[in-house]
Design a protein around this motif. Structure first.
Motif, PDB file in Angstrom:
ATOM      1  N   VAL A  79      34.701  59.688   5.461  1.00 44.23           N
ATOM      2  CA  VAL A  79      35.945  59.178   5.026  1.00 44.23           C
ATOM      3  C   VAL A  79      35.809  57.597   5.845  1.00 44.23           C
ATOM      4  N   ARG A  80      35.640  56.943   5.458  1.00 42.61           N
ATOM      5  CA  ARG A  80      35.244  55.575   6.575  1.00 42.61           C
ATOM      6  C   ARG A  80      36.664  55.096   6.917  1.00 42.61           C
ATOM      7  N   GLN A  81      36.018  55.159   8.588  1.00 47.51           N
ATOM      8  CA  GLN A  81      36.489  55.074  10.017  1.00 47.51           C
ATOM      9  C   GLN A  81      35.888  53.582  10.224  1.00 47.51           C
ATOM     10  N   ALA A  82      36.373  52.632   9.175  1.00 46.58           N
ATOM     11  CA  ALA A  82      35.815  51.366  10.161  1.00 46.58           C
ATOM     12  C   ALA A  82      36.948  50.253   9.316  1.00 46.58           C
ATOM     13  N   LYS A  83      36.834  48.389   9.182  1.00 46.47           N
ATOM     14  CA  LYS A  83      37.222  48.044   8.378  1.00 46.47           C
ATOM     15  C   LYS A  83      36.555  48.054   7.164  1.00 46.47           C
ATOM     16  N   ARG A  84      37.460  48.157   5.851  1.00 45.22           N
ATOM     17  CA  ARG A  84      37.290  47.833   4.082  1.00 45.22           C
ATOM     18  C   ARG A  84      35.928  46.422   4.415  1.00 45.22           C
ATOM     19  N   SER A  85      36.190  45.538   4.796  1.00 44.53           N
ATOM     20  CA  SER A  85      35.532  44.433   4.583  1.00 44.53           C
ATOM     21  C   SER A  85      33.667  45.116   5.376  1.00 44.53           C
ATOM     22  N   THR A  86      34.219  45.893   6.365  1.00 43.44           N
ATOM     23  CA  THR A  86      32.417  45.775   7.010  1.00 43.44           C
ATOM     24  C   THR A  86      31.432  46.521   6.069  1.00 43.44           C
ATOM     25  N   LYS A  87      30.293  46.164   6.062  1.00 43.94           N
ATOM     26  CA  LYS A  87      29.458  46.810   5.213  1.00 43.94           C
ATOM     27  C   LYS A  87      28.406  47.852   5.451  1.00 43.94           C
ATOM     28  N   ALA A 118      39.402  73.820   2.272  1.00 41.13           N
ATOM     29  CA  ALA A 118      39.604  73.113   1.044  1.00 41.13           C
ATOM     30  C   ALA A 118      40.761  72.240   1.266  1.00 41.13           C
ATOM     31  N   GLU A 119      41.567  72.759   1.461  1.00 44.00           N
ATOM     32  CA  GLU A 119      42.946  71.155   1.053  1.00 44.00           C
ATOM     33  C   GLU A 119      42.324  70.236   1.918  1.00 44.00           C
ATOM     34  N   HIS A 120      41.825  70.196   3.343  1.00 48.01           N
ATOM     35  CA  HIS A 120      41.993  68.911   3.919  1.00 48.01           C
ATOM     36  C   HIS A 120      40.371  68.501   3.701  1.00 48.01           C
ATOM     37  N   ALA A 121      39.249  68.975   2.933  1.00 50.77           N
ATOM     38  CA  ALA A 121      37.967  68.302   1.945  1.00 50.77           C
ATOM     39  C   ALA A 121      39.115  67.014   1.228  1.00 50.77           C
ATOM     40  N   GLN A 122      39.524  68.201   0.197  1.00 50.99           N
ATOM     41  CA  GLN A 122      40.759  67.536  -1.144  1.00 50.99           C
ATOM     42  C   GLN A 122      41.293  66.210  -0.960  1.00 50.99           C
ATOM     43  N   ASP A 123      42.051  66.659   0.923  1.00 52.54           N
ATOM     44  CA  ASP A 123      42.654  65.573   1.545  1.00 52.54           C
ATOM     45  C   ASP A 123      41.933  64.027   1.222  1.00 52.54           C
ATOM     46  N   GLN A 128      41.562  60.291   0.075  1.00 50.08           N
ATOM     47  CA  GLN A 128      41.997  59.127   0.714  1.00 50.08           C
ATOM     48  C   GLN A 128      40.873  58.044   0.642  1.00 50.08           C
ATOM     49  N   ALA A 129      39.524  58.820   0.749  1.00 48.82           N
ATOM     50  CA  ALA A 129      38.390  57.975   0.224  1.00 48.82           C
ATOM     51  C   ALA A 129      38.799  57.308  -1.419  1.00 48.82           C
ATOM     52  N   MET A 130      38.858  58.333  -1.998  1.00 44.52           N
ATOM     53  CA  MET A 130      39.487  57.199  -3.654  1.00 44.52           C
ATOM     54  C   MET A 130      40.302  56.627  -3.736  1.00 44.52           C
ATOM     55  N   LYS A 131      41.284  56.376  -2.734  1.00 42.86           N
ATOM     56  CA  LYS A 131      42.072  55.157  -2.310  1.00 42.86           C
ATOM     57  C   LYS A 131      41.091  53.690  -2.454  1.00 42.86           C
ATOM     58  N   MET A 132      40.438  53.898  -1.526  1.00 44.41           N
ATOM     59  CA  MET A 132      39.880  53.203  -0.693  1.00 44.41           C
ATOM     60  C   MET A 132      38.787  52.463  -2.393  1.00 44.41           C
ATOM     61  N   ARG A 133      38.445  53.060  -2.340  1.00 44.92           N
ATOM     62  CA  ARG A 133      37.473  52.770  -3.536  1.00 44.92           C
ATOM     63  C   ARG A 133      38.040  51.229  -4.699  1.00 44.92           C
ATOM     64  N   SER A 134      37.071  50.774  -4.245  1.00 48.51           N
ATOM     65  CA  SER A 134      37.220  49.124  -5.351  1.00 48.51           C
ATOM     66  C   SER A 134      37.059  49.349  -7.441  1.00 48.51           C
ATOM     67  N   THR A 135      37.272  49.454  -8.153  1.00 47.12           N
ATOM     68  CA  THR A 135      37.251  49.560  -9.731  1.00 47.12           C
ATOM     69  C   THR A 135      38.137  48.415 -10.367  1.00 47.12           C
ATOM     70  N   LEU A 148      29.282  61.190  -0.608  1.00 44.47           N
ATOM     71  CA  LEU A 148      29.991  62.447  -0.731  1.00 44.47           C
ATOM     72  C   LEU A 148      29.145  63.313  -0.285  1.00 44.47           C
ATOM     73  N   SER A 149      28.646  63.612   1.279  1.00 44.67           N
ATOM     74  CA  SER A 149      27.805  64.220   2.190  1.00 44.67           C
ATOM     75  C   SER A 149      28.564  65.565   2.382  1.00 44.67           C
ATOM     76  N   LEU A 150      27.687  66.382   2.620  1.00 43.38           N
ATOM     77  CA  LEU A 150      28.827  68.496   2.793  1.00 43.38           C
ATOM     78  C   LEU A 150      27.904  68.476   3.337  1.00 43.38           C
ATOM     79  N   TYR A 151      27.802  68.827   4.431  1.00 38.81           N
ATOM     80  CA  TYR A 151      26.761  69.500   5.544  1.00 38.81           C
ATOM     81  C   TYR A 151      27.423  71.139   6.360  1.00 38.81           C
ATOM     82  N   VAL A 152      26.558  72.238   5.886  1.00 35.05           N
ATOM     83  CA  VAL A 152      26.496  73.343   6.342  1.00 35.05           C
ATOM     84  C   VAL A 152      26.232  73.933   7.621  1.00 35.05           C
TER      85      VAL A 152
END
Length: 109
Positions: A1-9, A34-39, A43-50, A66-70
């Motif tokens: 999840v991006r921790q920057a302003k929406r306008s940040t490239k 898993a619940e934390h991942a879904q949350d 949150q990220a989906m709400k920030m997407r522009s459609t 979405l990058s998943l590091y294990v």
């Protein structure tokens, strides 16, 4: 999840020598389950522009990565003491915006 302003490239970078691909200026957030991942995904989906096109009522107007590091640490007993072996994997899931053909989707209208 991006921790920057929406306008940040944001820029995607690939380092051939280290065989790694990443997005600059993002935070890696350790998951608590898993619940934390879904949350975080919600949150990220709400920030997407459609926007609506003739081909897709909810067409994405922004890229999504979405990058998943294990990391896994195995402890193995040996004659010289315990040996820890770390194994790391990464999986990138990428959704590119605007994949519809412009002439078919009408997104350029």
């Amino acid at each position: 999840v991006r921790q920057a302003k929406r306008s940040t490239k944001l820029s995607i970078r690939h380092e051939t020598g280290r065989a790694t691909t990443y997005v600059e200026n993002l935070n890696i957030i350790p998951l608590r389950g898993a619940e934390h991942a879904q949350d975080l995904i919600r949150q990220a989906m709400k920030m997407r522009s459609t926007g609506k096109t003739r081909a897709n009522e909810h067409s994405s107007r922004s890229h999504s990565v979405l990058s998943l590091y294990v990391d896994r640490i195995d402890t193995q007993a040996s004659s010289s003491g315990d040996l820890c072996v770390k194994r790391s994997s990464v999986m990138h899931l990428v959704d590119l915006a605007g994949s519809e053909r412009l002439s078919h989707s009408g997104s350029g209208d």
